[in-house]
Design a protein around this motif. Sequence first.
Motif, short mmCIF file in Angstrom:
data_model
loop_
_atom_site.label_atom_id
_atom_site.label_comp_id
_atom_site.label_asym_id
_atom_site.label_seq_id
_atom_site.Cartn_x
_atom_site.Cartn_y
_atom_site.Cartn_z
N SER A 98 0.77 -1.33 -0.01
CA SER A 98 -0.07 0.12 0.22
C SER A 98 0.65 1.21 0.03
O SER A 98 0.52 2.31 0.41
CB SER A 98 -0.88 0.13 1.11
N ASN A 99 1.93 0.98 -0.36
CA ASN A 99 3.14 2.34 -0.51
C ASN A 99 3.50 2.32 -2.02
O ASN A 99 3.45 1.37 -2.92
CB ASN A 99 4.29 2.06 0.38
N ALA A 100 4.07 3.49 -2.34
CA ALA A 100 4.95 3.69 -3.57
C ALA A 100 6.20 4.24 -3.11
O ALA A 100 6.26 5.21 -2.29
CB ALA A 100 4.18 4.52 -4.55
N ASN A 101 7.26 3.73 -3.67
CA ASN A 101 8.72 4.20 -3.37
C ASN A 101 9.24 4.65 -4.77
O ASN A 101 9.09 4.15 -5.83
CB ASN A 101 9.36 2.85 -2.93
N CYS A 102 9.98 5.73 -4.61
CA CYS A 102 10.74 6.39 -5.60
C CYS A 102 12.12 5.67 -5.75
O CYS A 102 12.73 5.23 -4.84
CB CYS A 102 11.08 7.84 -5.25
N SER A 103 12.39 5.15 -7.12
CA SER A 103 13.31 4.24 -7.41
C SER A 103 14.57 4.78 -7.46
O SER A 103 15.65 4.22 -6.99
CB SER A 103 13.14 3.80 -8.89
N GLY A 105 15.29 7.36 -4.96
CA GLY A 105 15.45 8.12 -3.43
C GLY A 105 14.93 7.39 -2.35
O GLY A 105 14.50 6.25 -2.53
N SER A 106 14.78 7.91 -1.42
CA SER A 106 14.05 7.06 -0.08
C SER A 106 12.94 7.51 0.25
O SER A 106 12.23 7.04 0.99
CB SER A 106 15.21 7.20 1.02
N GLY A 118 7.72 14.37 5.73
CA GLY A 118 8.94 15.28 5.51
C GLY A 118 8.98 15.83 4.13
O GLY A 118 9.96 16.35 3.67
N GLN A 119 7.95 15.14 3.20
CA GLN A 119 8.38 15.85 1.87
C GLN A 119 7.47 16.89 1.29
O GLN A 119 6.28 17.16 1.96
CB GLN A 119 7.69 14.57 0.89
#
Length: 139
Positions: A98-103, A105-106, A118-119
């Motif tokens: 249920s998350n999406a991660n930047c390839s 970045g963190s 924090g974004q």
Amino acid sequence: MKKTTLLILFATFIFGCSKDRFNNDNPYLPNYNFSIDLNTNLPTYASLKFTGNAVKAYPSGPSRGIIVFNTGSGFNAYDGACPNQDLTTCSTLNISGSNANCSCGSENYNLFTGQSSGQSYDLKKYRVEVNGDVIRVYN
């Protein structure tokens, strides 16, 4: 005087409560005009029938595709690019539960809310309409 005040209040109510007011401005991601229909009877999109599942689709428009997520009470659709980075070869979001991660970045974004701690920018959200087994995503 009463008529003028009443007219101003009425106009404020009518124009201030627009259902279609939708802001997805992001300086890193262009605004693409697109529309895509996802038929959940097709194997590619069948997992969207179940809460907590996400699918990535590639309409003409957003260069990194779109992510559609079943929240249990509806659907969220987001741009498939990282919202806090310039478009590069590694600014693509990957689905992880249920998350999406930047390839590259963190950053880790919650697909229920589109937010990441924090974004500066949340995930870029698109409009969704559901008609039977078809999910329409558009901007």
